[in-house]
Scaffold this motif. Structure first.
Motif, PDB file in Angstrom:
ATOM      1  N   ASN A 277      61.517  59.180  45.784  1.00  0.00           N
ATOM      2  CA  ASN A 277      62.845  59.986  45.922  1.00  0.00           C
ATOM      3  C   ASN A 277      63.280  60.078  47.093  1.00  0.00           C
ATOM      4  O   ASN A 277      64.542  60.045  47.248  1.00  0.00           O
ATOM      5  CB  ASN A 277      62.472  61.290  45.093  1.00  0.00           C
ATOM      6  CG  ASN A 277      62.267  61.025  43.547  1.00  0.00           C
ATOM      7  OD1 ASN A 277      62.343  60.023  42.971  1.00  0.00           O
ATOM      8  ND2 ASN A 277      61.706  62.155  42.970  1.00  0.00           N
ATOM      9  N   LEU A 278      62.445  60.356  48.147  1.00  0.00           N
ATOM     10  CA  LEU A 278      62.918  60.431  49.476  1.00  0.00           C
ATOM     11  C   LEU A 278      63.267  59.237  50.160  1.00  0.00           C
ATOM     12  O   LEU A 278      63.812  59.492  51.303  1.00  0.00           O
ATOM     13  CB  LEU A 278      61.754  61.458  50.275  1.00  0.00           C
ATOM     14  CG  LEU A 278      61.563  62.569  49.599  1.00  0.00           C
ATOM     15  CD1 LEU A 278      60.282  63.350  50.349  1.00  0.00           C
ATOM     16  CD2 LEU A 278      62.736  63.764  50.097  1.00  0.00           C
ATOM     17  N   ASP A 279      62.769  58.144  49.476  1.00  0.00           N
ATOM     18  CA  ASP A 279      63.155  56.735  50.025  1.00  0.00           C
ATOM     19  C   ASP A 279      62.449  56.844  51.430  1.00  0.00           C
ATOM     20  O   ASP A 279      62.890  56.455  52.540  1.00  0.00           O
ATOM     21  CB  ASP A 279      64.562  56.525  50.233  1.00  0.00           C
ATOM     22  CG  ASP A 279      64.629  55.043  50.396  1.00  0.00           C
ATOM     23  OD1 ASP A 279      64.211  54.253  50.013  1.00  0.00           O
ATOM     24  OD2 ASP A 279      65.923  54.685  50.857  1.00  0.00           O
ATOM     25  N   ALA A 280      61.333  57.211  51.802  1.00  0.00           N
ATOM     26  CA  ALA A 280      60.672  57.157  53.059  1.00  0.00           C
ATOM     27  C   ALA A 280      60.031  56.024  53.652  1.00  0.00           C
ATOM     28  O   ALA A 280      59.605  55.263  52.424  1.00  0.00           O
ATOM     29  CB  ALA A 280      59.467  58.319  52.882  1.00  0.00           C
ATOM     30  N   LYS A 281      60.361  55.598  54.747  1.00  0.00           N
ATOM     31  CA  LYS A 281      59.821  54.382  55.157  1.00  0.00           C
ATOM     32  C   LYS A 281      58.670  54.601  56.297  1.00  0.00           C
ATOM     33  O   LYS A 281      57.795  53.722  56.539  1.00  0.00           O
ATOM     34  CB  LYS A 281      60.906  53.726  56.071  1.00  0.00           C
ATOM     35  CG  LYS A 281      62.227  53.386  55.067  1.00  0.00           C
ATOM     36  CD  LYS A 281      61.718  52.057  54.184  1.00  0.00           C
ATOM     37  CE  LYS A 281      62.828  51.984  53.083  1.00  0.00           C
ATOM     38  NZ  LYS A 281      62.281  51.416  51.882  1.00  0.00           N
ATOM     39  N   THR A 282      58.626  55.538  56.497  1.00  0.00           N
ATOM     40  CA  THR A 282      57.584  55.992  57.673  1.00  0.00           C
ATOM     41  C   THR A 282      56.956  57.298  57.333  1.00  0.00           C
ATOM     42  O   THR A 282      57.527  58.385  57.070  1.00  0.00           O
ATOM     43  CB  THR A 282      58.078  56.149  59.219  1.00  0.00           C
ATOM     44  OG1 THR A 282      59.198  57.047  59.079  1.00  0.00           O
ATOM     45  CG2 THR A 282      58.499  54.739  59.707  1.00  0.00           C
ATOM     46  N   VAL A 283      55.600  57.385  57.310  1.00  0.00           N
ATOM     47  CA  VAL A 283      55.059  58.541  57.028  1.00  0.00           C
ATOM     48  C   VAL A 283      53.904  58.965  57.998  1.00  0.00           C
ATOM     49  O   VAL A 283      53.422  57.988  58.762  1.00  0.00           O
ATOM     50  CB  VAL A 283      54.392  58.667  55.707  1.00  0.00           C
ATOM     51  CG1 VAL A 283      55.302  58.290  54.585  1.00  0.00           C
ATOM     52  CG2 VAL A 283      53.155  57.634  55.590  1.00  0.00           C
ATOM     53  N   ILE A 284      53.493  60.051  58.194  1.00  0.00           N
ATOM     54  CA  ILE A 284      52.116  60.496  58.915  1.00  0.00           C
ATOM     55  C   ILE A 284      51.240  61.027  58.005  1.00  0.00           C
ATOM     56  O   ILE A 284      51.797  62.030  57.432  1.00  0.00           O
ATOM     57  CB  ILE A 284      52.146  61.115  60.187  1.00  0.00           C
ATOM     58  CG1 ILE A 284      50.929  61.557  60.829  1.00  0.00           C
ATOM     59  CG2 ILE A 284      53.376  62.211  60.286  1.00  0.00           C
ATOM     60  CD1 ILE A 284      51.040  61.872  62.297  1.00  0.00           C
ATOM     61  N   ASP A 285      50.241  60.933  57.798  1.00  0.00           N
ATOM     62  CA  ASP A 285      49.175  61.495  56.839  1.00  0.00           C
ATOM     63  C   ASP A 285      48.126  62.084  57.759  1.00  0.00           C
ATOM     64  O   ASP A 285      47.210  61.730  58.429  1.00  0.00           O
ATOM     65  CB  ASP A 285      48.434  60.769  55.853  1.00  0.00           C
ATOM     66  CG  ASP A 285      47.574  61.320  54.737  1.00  0.00           C
ATOM     67  OD1 ASP A 285      47.620  62.722  55.007  1.00  0.00           O
ATOM     68  OD2 ASP A 285      47.182  60.681  54.153  1.00  0.00           O
ATOM     69  N   VAL A 286      48.347  63.658  57.920  1.00  0.00           N
ATOM     70  CA  VAL A 286      47.470  64.341  58.747  1.00  0.00           C
ATOM     71  C   VAL A 286      46.267  64.834  58.068  1.00  0.00           C
ATOM     72  O   VAL A 286      46.352  65.465  56.996  1.00  0.00           O
ATOM     73  CB  VAL A 286      48.164  65.748  59.373  1.00  0.00           C
ATOM     74  CG1 VAL A 286      47.130  66.704  60.174  1.00  0.00           C
ATOM     75  CG2 VAL A 286      49.357  65.282  59.960  1.00  0.00           C
ATOM     76  N   GLY A 287      44.949  64.351  58.360  1.00  0.00           N
ATOM     77  CA  GLY A 287      43.858  64.582  57.675  1.00  0.00           C
ATOM     78  C   GLY A 287      43.755  63.221  56.686  1.00  0.00           C
ATOM     79  O   GLY A 287      43.566  63.738  55.472  1.00  0.00           O
ATOM     80  N   GLY A 288      44.244  62.239  56.947  1.00  0.00           N
ATOM     81  CA  GLY A 288      44.424  61.208  55.807  1.00  0.00           C
ATOM     82  C   GLY A 288      43.028  60.439  55.662  1.00  0.00           C
ATOM     83  O   GLY A 288      43.022  59.362  54.885  1.00  0.00           O
TER      84      GLY A 288
END
Lengths: 459, 70
Positions: A277-288
């Protein structure tokens, strides 16, 4: 170009410097280095390295008598040696040796072997210092040998024998861990290994001995190319075989959690829907952890930074990246309670985590099963963790385990008689603190669990 | 000799390389021999390492330069 625009990390090498021009990193080459640069260019050595994916590519922008300006491919998120897991560190060391061997075969030599010349980008370690090459002088030893040991081999040995956290020493020793210190910390049995004895213990002694009577005339020693290649190959083979005994406390985290399989899948599909939905292209997963949840996202991502405090989890992620030749995943070691600081001269040579991630501007920050550790182990109030996430997050997907969650209970029980002090840990306080920094988009409870998922937009 | 401007390589570290190289030479030679013996006897272990060998292969350079042109 005036030196006022020179990047604050770029002063050690007189061959040139990096500057930022309207947000683009560029490199100015000084006339001192023209001869080398032209030779590297005309012999196609640069091209060969770049095509083999060993050196960051660049294009030449301008040539004048005063300077040559090149623009390297822009690395989206620079990561530092003290943020690498064991095998990432190994990969960087092997890359440096591989480049040195290839350079020797082509009549060049690395004039330095700093671990900061390497960064993890698009699924692999890549060399980013285009000006690190000089002509090879016949029968000269490798000037960067000591630097290689203190930047790469020393820290790797310490990680193996003294614990993975030793890799963080590079944060204090920006020009490599002193060899004498490495020698003093390694167990006695390393003295019995002729390879380690000569490369570490004897080197420490030699350095100590020649430290005082050094008068600046280092003409003395000579070394054939074949002998130097033996050093390089010997180090390569040794480092390639180095391994650590895994005590995977977190390594198989997902086998141990209090999740039912259904809940796990539901959580994954909620995240996937929001990212979509947010059409995200870049993410950071903290504690991933090892990147499991990011890999469940079906929406195509341009890049995913996945960080965790656990060296084994980051290593597992790195191994997966290598085996599946992924290029969008960027694993690194990260302690949310103590992110990397600004270090080096003027505190400006290496940027802090916050500075880099603010510039990176990820579309979505994910913080799954992290908040209870921050709040109950790190004693960080909700208000402060909300402020932290808001500094760099456009959107935040955060998971809140309620008070009755078994992990939360476990953490609370470790507080003993002060347990009551943590009564503030409840969903209402969480929501009210986070509403000061974020606007709620959606909130979903995970069935048959004590966990709630939130999608937030930064205010 | 631009590198002379750059940093001190450490005199001890320069001198010692002859010794280090000799040790590495002996080890490389013996390991190579051992590997050949193992290979001959058919007891060499399969390699599940994710890292390449030290050599930059010609195919690495060529295949990618072709794709660049497209």
């Amino acid at each position: 170009m005036t030196s006022s625009s020179r990047h604050s990390s770029s002063f050690r090498d007189p061959s040139g410097f990096i500057f930022v021009d309207q947000g683009i990193i560029k490199r100015s080459i000084s006339p001192l280095y023209f001869k080398q640069y032209n030779a590297l260019k005309t012999t196609d050595f640069y091209k060969k390295l770049q095509h083999a994916g060993l050196l960051i590519s660049h294009k030449e922008l301008s040539v004048s008598k005063e300077e040559i300006i090149i623009e390297p491919e822009q690395v989206s998120f620079i990561n530092y040696p003290y943020e690498w897991s064991f095998n990432q560190y190994k990969e960087a060391a092997l890359l440096t040796l591989k480049i040195q061997k290839f350079a020797l075969e082509n009549g060049f030599s690395l004039k330095d072997a700093s671990a900061f010349n390497v960064t993890f980008y698009k699924g692999k370690m890549i060399f980013i210092d285009t000006l690190s090459f000089d002509f090879y002088q016949d029968n000269s030893p490798w000037r960067a040998y000591k630097q290689f040991i203190s930047h790469f081999f020393g820290p790797l040995l310490l990680a193996k024998y003294n614990g993975l956290e030793s890799l963080k020493l590079m944060n204090s020793f920006i020009d490599g861990v002193p060899i004498k210190m490495v020698a003093s910390m390694l167990p006695f049995k390393t003295k019995l290994n002729p390879f380690l004895y000569s490369n570490i213990h004897l080197l420490a002694k030699f350095e100590d001995k020649h430290n005082e009577d050094y008068k600046g005339n280092s003409k003395a020693s000579s070394l054939s190319k074949k002998a130097q290649l033996n050093i390089i190959k010997g180090l390569y083979d040794f480092i390639k075989k180095m391994s650590i005994e895994r005590s995977s406390e977190w390594g198989n985290y997902y086998d141990k959690t209090n999740y039912a399989n259904d809940a796990f899948d539901q959580k994954a599909s909620i995240i996937d829907g929001w990212i979509n939905n947010l059409d995200a292209k870049t993410v950071i997963d903290v504690g991933g952890n090892d990147g499991t949840f990011v890999r469940k996202i079906k929406q195509e991502l341009k890049e995913a930074l996945v960080c965790d405090i656990d060296y084994n989890a980051v290593d597992a992620n790195h191994k997966y990246v290598k085996q599946h030749k992924e290029s969008y995943m960027l694993p690194f070691v990260f302690d949310v309670l103590n992110p990397s600081a600004n270090i080096g001269f003027n505190n400006k040579e290496r940027d802090s985590f916050l500075k880099r991630i603010e510039a990176y501007e990820p579309d979505v920050t994910m913080a799954l099963a992290v908040i209870h550790h921050m709040t109950l182990s790190g004693n960080i109030p909700f208000e402060m963790s909300a402020e932290f996430f808001s500094k760099f997050s456009k959107h935040l997907i955060i998971e809140f385990p309620k008070r009755n969650d078994s992990w939360v209970q476990r953490l609370l029980n470790t507080k003993g008689e002060f347990k009551a002090h943590f009564d503030f840990y409840n969903i209402n306080n969480f929501e009210s603190s986070y509403s000061n920094y974020f606007q709620l988009i959606e909130k979903v409870s995970i069935d048959n669990s004590e966990r709630v998922m939130y999608a937030y937009k930064a205010l | 000799m631009i590198h002379l401007l750059y940093f001190d390589p450490g005199l001890g570290a320069m001198i010692i390389q002859a010794i280090v190289a000799a040790v590495a030479g002996v080890l490389l030679f013996s390991k190579n021999l051992l590997y050949k013996i193992k290979l001959f006897l058919g007891i060499s272990k399969p390699n599940d390492d994710v890292f390449d060998d030290i050599d930059v292969k010609d195919s690495d350079i060529e295949s990618k330069s072709n794709s660049d042109k497209q």
